[in-house]
Design an enzyme around this catalytic site. Structure first.
Site, PDB file in Angstrom:
ATOM      1  N   CYS A 126      23.982  36.608  45.256  1.00 48.12           N
ATOM      2  CA  CYS A 126      24.936  35.737  45.949  1.00 48.12           C
ATOM      3  C   CYS A 126      25.684  34.926  44.899  1.00 48.12           C
ATOM      4  O   CYS A 126      25.097  34.100  44.206  1.00 48.12           O
ATOM      5  CB  CYS A 126      24.198  34.808  46.899  1.00 48.12           C
ATOM      6  SG  CYS A 126      25.289  33.603  47.673  1.00 48.12           S
TER       7      CYS A 126
ATOM      8  N   ASP B 195      20.610  36.751  49.529  1.00 46.36           N
ATOM      9  CA  ASP B 195      22.039  36.533  49.777  1.00 46.36           C
ATOM     10  C   ASP B 195      22.148  35.816  51.112  1.00 46.36           C
ATOM     11  O   ASP B 195      21.145  35.672  51.840  1.00 46.36           O
ATOM     12  CB  ASP B 195      22.795  37.878  49.811  1.00 46.36           C
ATOM     13  CG  ASP B 195      24.302  37.688  49.990  1.00 46.36           C
ATOM     14  OD1 ASP B 195      24.843  36.699  49.473  1.00 46.36           O
ATOM     15  OD2 ASP B 195      24.937  38.518  50.675  1.00 46.36           O
ATOM     16  N   SER B 196      23.369  35.430  51.477  1.00 49.96           N
ATOM     17  CA  SER B 196      23.581  34.830  52.794  1.00 49.96           C
ATOM     18  C   SER B 196      23.428  35.886  53.889  1.00 49.96           C
ATOM     19  O   SER B 196      23.275  35.540  55.058  1.00 49.96           O
ATOM     20  CB  SER B 196      24.979  34.221  52.858  1.00 49.96           C
ATOM     21  OG  SER B 196      25.948  35.238  52.664  1.00 49.96           O
TER      22      SER B 196
ATOM     23  N   GLU C  46      29.749  40.845  58.302  1.00 49.95           N
ATOM     24  CA  GLU C  46      28.550  40.440  59.047  1.00 49.95           C
ATOM     25  C   GLU C  46      28.639  40.832  60.519  1.00 49.95           C
ATOM     26  O   GLU C  46      27.631  41.077  61.175  1.00 49.95           O
ATOM     27  CB  GLU C  46      28.328  38.926  58.903  1.00 49.95           C
ATOM     28  CG  GLU C  46      27.905  38.502  57.510  1.00 49.95           C
ATOM     29  CD  GLU C  46      26.498  38.955  57.125  1.00 49.95           C
ATOM     30  OE1 GLU C  46      25.616  38.922  57.990  1.00 49.95           O
ATOM     31  OE2 GLU C  46      26.300  39.344  55.955  1.00 49.95           O
TER      32      GLU C  46
ATOM     33  N   CYS D 142      32.322  38.260  45.261  1.00 49.14           N
ATOM     34  CA  CYS D 142      31.409  38.021  46.385  1.00 49.14           C
ATOM     35  C   CYS D 142      30.760  39.369  46.681  1.00 49.14           C
ATOM     36  O   CYS D 142      31.455  40.404  46.732  1.00 49.14           O
ATOM     37  CB  CYS D 142      32.177  37.513  47.600  1.00 49.14           C
ATOM     38  SG  CYS D 142      31.205  37.528  49.127  1.00 49.14           S
TER      39      CYS D 142
ATOM     40  N   HIS E 177      29.637  40.708  49.218  1.00 49.27           N
ATOM     41  CA  HIS E 177      30.028  41.409  50.452  1.00 49.27           C
ATOM     42  C   HIS E 177      31.243  42.330  50.231  1.00 49.27           C
ATOM     43  O   HIS E 177      31.410  43.306  50.968  1.00 49.27           O
ATOM     44  CB  HIS E 177      30.411  40.416  51.557  1.00 49.27           C
ATOM     45  CG  HIS E 177      29.245  39.779  52.264  1.00 49.27           C
ATOM     46  ND1 HIS E 177      28.457  38.813  51.687  1.00 49.27           N
ATOM     47  CD2 HIS E 177      28.756  39.960  53.522  1.00 49.27           C
ATOM     48  CE1 HIS E 177      27.527  38.426  52.555  1.00 49.27           C
ATOM     49  NE2 HIS E 177      27.685  39.108  53.674  1.00 49.27           N
TER      50      HIS E 177
END
Ligand code: DGL
Length: 257
Positions: free
Chosen positions: A69, A6-7, A147, A178, A180
């Site tokens: 992701c 993932d990012s 994040e 998403c 997140h």
């Protein structure tokens, strides 16, 4: 062994779904935090990151990649998946498939700007539910908050409230497009009309991963995870411990680029 990327931290929600589904494969998790957030990047940049992430996991000798992701899947659907010596599970396609048989017809999807731009979620859901009305909403503020370690703060709460205000009141389901966003679920649960079902596509991805592990005949693993970042190692380790509760997993930094 399975590879996840993932990012950043979002893919930990997919990892949790794999473990909840009883998958005991050892996992290599890569967080491309040098480039987070993905959502505001161009398609060309995102395709480059995807190619590099898959090459990195190939170097770890994984048997398959379970994408964690959505944004990179959205881009791959337009520009093609890079060739890999292992199968790659598309999170958005599996999310769409998991709608087969649903009673929902009015569905909201919140996702990154790049994912919304691609229309990939609407296509995937309408393949399973042809008459579904899919309303896609970009929520660019949420990933940076997670994040930054602010998911549990009033910044997280207020950003979620702004997103919820954009969701049409007549939808029956809200999809976390998403990975997140499930990390902010407590705020969505508090702000959303309780009649709206909150759907985390990670469950569909985990079911597909379980079937793939069986199909490939992979020997049992030890449920261990190695976590890599190309970002800031200490903050990453703290976040991994916070979100996974995993005290035994190895956390390391990869200098990739
Ligand atoms: N968690 C990722 C996704 O599911 C990417 C979020 C981002 O970096 O913008 O799309």
């Amino acid at each position: 062994m399975l590879g996840l990327y993932d990012s950043g931290l979002g893919g930990l929600t997919v990892l949790a779904a794999l473990r909840a589904a009883g998958i005991d494969q050892d996992v290599v998790y890569f967080a491309d935090q040098a480039h987070v957030p993905y959502g505001d990047k161009s398609d060309g940049e995102l395709h480059g990151y995807l190619t590099e992430n898959l090459a990195l996991l190939a170097g770890q000798r994984v048997d398959a990649v379970v994408t964690a992701c959505n944004t990179s899947c959205a881009v791959a659907q337009h520009y093609g998946w890079p060739a890999t010596p292992f199968p790659v599970l598309d999170l958005i396609l599996n999310a769409g498939r998991s709608f087969a048989g649903t009673r929902h017809r009015r569905i909201a999807v919140i996702a990154t700007a790049a994912t919304v731009r691609s229309g990939a979620y609407a296509r995937a859901i309408r393949t399973a539910v042809p008459y579904a009305h899919v309303h896609e909403i970009a929520a660019p503020r949420l990933v940076p908050i997670v994040e930054a370690g602010e998911a549990d703060t009033t910044a997280g709460r207020d950003a979620v409230a702004q997103v919820v205000a954009q969701i049409p009141s007549d939808v029956e389901a809200l999809v976390y497009g998403c990975t997140h966003y499930p990390l902010l679920d407590r705020w969505f649960a508090a702000a959303l009309d309780p009649r709206i079902e909150r759907i985390d596509p990670a469950a569909g991805q985990a079911a597909a991963a379980k079937a793939l592990v069986a199909e490939l005949g992979l020997p049992p693993g030890t449920s261990s995870t190695t976590y890599y970042t190309n970002g800031e190692p200490q903050a990453f380790e703290a976040a991994v411990r916070r979100w996974t509760g995993d005290t035994t997993g190895r956390v390391a930094t990869l200098i990739t680029r």
